[in-house]
Design an enzyme around this catalytic site. Structure first.
Site, mmCIF file in Angstrom:
data_model
loop_
_atom_site.group_PDB
_atom_site.id
_atom_site.type_symbol
_atom_site.label_atom_id
_atom_site.label_comp_id
_atom_site.label_asym_id
_atom_site.label_seq_id
_atom_site.Cartn_x
_atom_site.Cartn_y
_atom_site.Cartn_z
ATOM 1 N N LYS A 1 -9.578 -5.339 -6.262
ATOM 2 C CA LYS A 1 -9.450 -5.243 -7.717
ATOM 3 C C LYS A 1 -8.901 -6.546 -8.280
ATOM 4 C CE LYS A 1 -8.929 -0.270 -8.429
ATOM 5 N NZ LYS A 1 -8.060 0.795 -8.977
ATOM 6 N N HIS B 1 -2.813 -2.530 -2.594
ATOM 7 C CA HIS B 1 -2.145 -2.005 -3.784
ATOM 8 C C HIS B 1 -1.179 -3.045 -4.337
ATOM 9 C CE1 HIS B 1 -2.744 2.496 -2.581
ATOM 10 N NE2 HIS B 1 -3.776 2.004 -3.228
#
Length: 300
Positions: free
Chosen positions: A172, A272
């Site tokens: 991401k 993350h």
């Protein structure tokens, strides 16, 4: 500047400056277009409709009557980010989004497979043809590395370092990370790459070029196609229908934690940004821990 023009500037910011994916930007656009329609309807006739605390509260009221709290939180987050952007760019002098509290959300346990079911799923693909070998390699890499389905679809041949047992992944926000890959997954990958070598050379001019996973036409396999692959074998196993490619990522994280891995390491492997995102997997592990405790402790 009209509200629609402000939204377009925010979209450009997300795509160019924040390097958000096309899917993420599309999600923001959908949520903010819904907000724009509400505001312009509430302030009909105004060229520059006022957005204040009361406007946001009224908007939230309409959302609560139609959506789950998780969806309401996401839509509110999109509006907040938009208003923060306007404030930082000097387009607005205030940010009413900061005054609106986020709805409390439950913490659902992610869908995942127990180890035995995971192994049963991996045993289903037929390894006598190229399609079965490809599908097995897809599932092995997903489970071995804990990848998002978009990360798997984006892998190229030169992202794999079999000698070092590493994969280079673009996650991401276009962030790159390097993750280890298991020997079993590499063996499955080698078998698949061997049987598609000729078709790869024909499509890409070299057996070492192109996407890692190919479709029938020699192009890149899409995320939807990967989801269909997983669904096919989940159905063949008679498993619950909510198992998806992301469930293999959840299974990866849960099994690592159950095996004694520390939370910070799992955070790095998953890519993350925040440890709090990874902590949702501890609920699954704690459930298992309590089951072991209740079964084994003499004074439970």
């Amino acid at each position: 500047m009209r509200l629609s023009e402000q939204i377009e500037r925010f979209m450009d910011h997300l795509a160019s400056e924040r390097a958000y994916s096309v899917h993420t930007v599309r999600g923001y656009r959908i949520d903010l277009e819904q907000f724009r329609v509400f505001v312009e309807k509430e302030r009909e006739g105004e060229d520059h409709p006022i957005i204040d605390y009361r406007t946001l509260r009224a908007y939230l009221g309409t959302l609560y009557s139609r959506y789950k709290r998780t969806t309401v939180s996401r839509k509110l987050s999109a509006v907040r980010s938009f208003l923060t952007f306007l404030e930082k760019r000097g387009i607005r002098k205030d940010n009413p989004g900061a005054e609106v509290s986020t709805p409390k959300r439950g913490k659902p346990i992610p869908a995942y497979l127990p180890v035995d079911d995971m192994f049963r799923l991996l045993a289903v693909p037929d390894q006598k043809d190229s399609l079965g070998l490809r599908d097995l390699a897809i599932m092995e890499v997903l489970y071995s590395c804990g990848l998002r389905v978009s990360e798997l679809a984006g892998l190229d041949m030169d992202d794999v370092n079999p000698k070092e047992r590493l994969l280079r992944v673009i996650g991401k926000g276009n962030k790159e990370r390097v993750v280890p890959v298991g020997r079993t997954a590499l063996r499955s990958l080698d078998l698949y790459l061997e049987v598609v070598a000729s078709s790869r050379a024909k499509a890409w001019g070299d057996v070492q070029r192109g996407p890692l996973f190919l479709n029938n036409r020699g192009g890149r396999l899409t995320t939807r196609s990967i989801a269909r692959v997983i669904k096919k074998y989940v159905t063949a196993c008679g498993m619950t229908s909510d198992i998806s490619p992301h469930s293999l990522r959840h299974s990866f994280a849960t099994h690592l934690l159950d095996g004694g891995a520390d939370l910070r390491s799992v955070q790095e492997l998953l890519g993350h940004a925040s440890l709090s995102t990874t902590q949702k997997y501890t609920h699954v592990s704690l459930d298992r821990l309590m089951a072991v405790y209740d079964k084994a402790h003499p004074r439970r």
